[in-house]
Design an enzyme around this catalytic site. Structure first.
Site, short mmCIF file in Angstrom:
data_model
loop_
_atom_site.label_atom_id
_atom_site.label_comp_id
_atom_site.label_asym_id
_atom_site.label_seq_id
_atom_site.Cartn_x
_atom_site.Cartn_y
_atom_site.Cartn_z
N ASN A 1 -2.97 4.20 21.43
CA ASN A 1 -1.82 3.42 20.96
C ASN A 1 -1.57 3.70 19.48
O ASN A 1 -1.87 2.89 18.61
CB ASN A 1 -2.05 1.93 21.20
CG ASN A 1 -0.80 1.09 21.03
OD1 ASN A 1 0.21 1.56 20.48
ND2 ASN A 1 -0.84 -0.15 21.49
N ILE B 1 -1.00 -9.16 20.75
CA ILE B 1 0.32 -9.10 20.12
C ILE B 1 1.21 -8.29 21.04
O ILE B 1 0.85 -7.17 21.42
CB ILE B 1 0.30 -8.45 18.72
CG1 ILE B 1 -0.55 -9.25 17.73
CG2 ILE B 1 1.73 -8.33 18.18
CD1 ILE B 1 -0.58 -8.65 16.33
N GLU C 1 -9.22 -5.18 18.52
CA GLU C 1 -9.41 -3.94 19.26
C GLU C 1 -8.04 -3.38 19.61
O GLU C 1 -7.10 -4.13 19.86
CB GLU C 1 -10.19 -4.16 20.56
CG GLU C 1 -11.68 -4.40 20.36
CD GLU C 1 -12.05 -5.87 20.30
OE1 GLU C 1 -13.19 -6.18 19.95
OE2 GLU C 1 -11.16 -6.71 20.58
N TYR D 1 -1.36 -1.42 12.06
CA TYR D 1 -2.54 -2.07 11.52
C TYR D 1 -3.01 -1.38 10.23
O TYR D 1 -3.39 -2.05 9.27
CB TYR D 1 -3.67 -2.09 12.56
CG TYR D 1 -3.30 -2.85 13.82
CD1 TYR D 1 -2.60 -4.05 13.76
CD2 TYR D 1 -3.63 -2.36 15.08
CE1 TYR D 1 -2.25 -4.74 14.90
CE2 TYR D 1 -3.30 -3.05 16.23
CZ TYR D 1 -2.60 -4.23 16.14
OH TYR D 1 -2.25 -4.91 17.28
#
Length: 237
Positions: free
Chosen positions: A156, A117, A151, A163
């Site tokens: 990050n 993404i 993953e 998420y």
């Protein structure tokens, strides 16, 4: 699909790969080779890839720059004899909306896995990355997957927060997963995509995204439950 809106999500096509690769190089330090995308797009029964198209006049990277890149690509294709136009119509076709993001996933049996993404820097922080993730979740449900996994670099934090917002949780660490700097990756899983309570939670996030992106992008409604428990053959057409 409302073309009047600044941004839209569409299936990735082979002709999108050069521009996707340029955006990916600006997003990541270890981008995929173009050949990987070509390989993925040949197996759409197991893969799903989309692009985010659009720009606005206030972005740091303006539409004019993307149009220049399109014109350069067009000249290259014309030189290779891959495009031909009659003398009555020698001008290149109208440049499509530039690609400002992309996303993709694999599916193996009842598990879907986010492969990538990315949203180009001028367009971050607007909810467009959320829209791409929501599209992958919706497609996972539509294909009958039980969960969506991924993953993410342990550094990050922005992606991890996104998420977690969508219910993903950490289920392990992959040591030295990233080849560019040997960084570890968290392995994250969504709750069951067959859990109606989780789907209702996603719908709450969907509605907030609808309100946030009104006038910017159309956020699709979730498919009916009966339609999300089977694979639609049209996906590979």
């Amino acid at each position: 699909m409302n073309r009047a809106l600044p941004f839209v999500i569409e299936p990735m096509r082979l002709e999108d790969i050069p521009e996707v690769s340029r955006v990916e190089r600006r997003c990541f330090s270890n981008p995929w080779p173009a050949s990987a995308y070509r390989r993925e797009l040949r197996h759409l029964d197991h893969n799903y890839y989309v692009v985010l198209r659009g720009s606005d006049a206030h972005s740091v990277q303006s539409r004019e720059r993307f149009v220049d890149e399109f014109a350069e690509n067009w000249r290259g294709l014309r030189a290779l004899g891959m495009l031909s136009f009659s003398r009555k119509n020698p001008a290149p076709p109208t440049a499509p909306q530039p690609i400002s993001g992309f996303a993709g996933m694999w599916q193996l049996y009842d598990e879907a896995h986010v492969t990538t993404i990315g949203v180009d820097e001028p367009y971050r922080g607007r909810g467009l990355g959320e829209a791409l993730l929501l599209r992958l979740l919706d497609e996972s449900v539509r294909r009958g997957a039980n969960m969506l996994t991924l993953e993410v670099r342990i550094s990050n934090q922005g992606a991890i927060r996104l998420y977690e917002k969508f219910g993903f949780s950490i289920h392990g660490v992959r040591p030295r997963y990233y080849s560019d700097n040997g960084e570890d990756a968290y392995l994250m899983w969504s709750p069951s995509l067959r859990d109606d309570a989780y789907l209702a939670q996603i719908d709450v996030l969907r509605q907030a995204l609808v309100e946030r992106l009104t006038g910017v992008m159309t956020v699709p409604e979730r498919a009916p439950i009966w339609a999300s428990r089977r694979i639609d053959d049209r996906i590979v057409s």
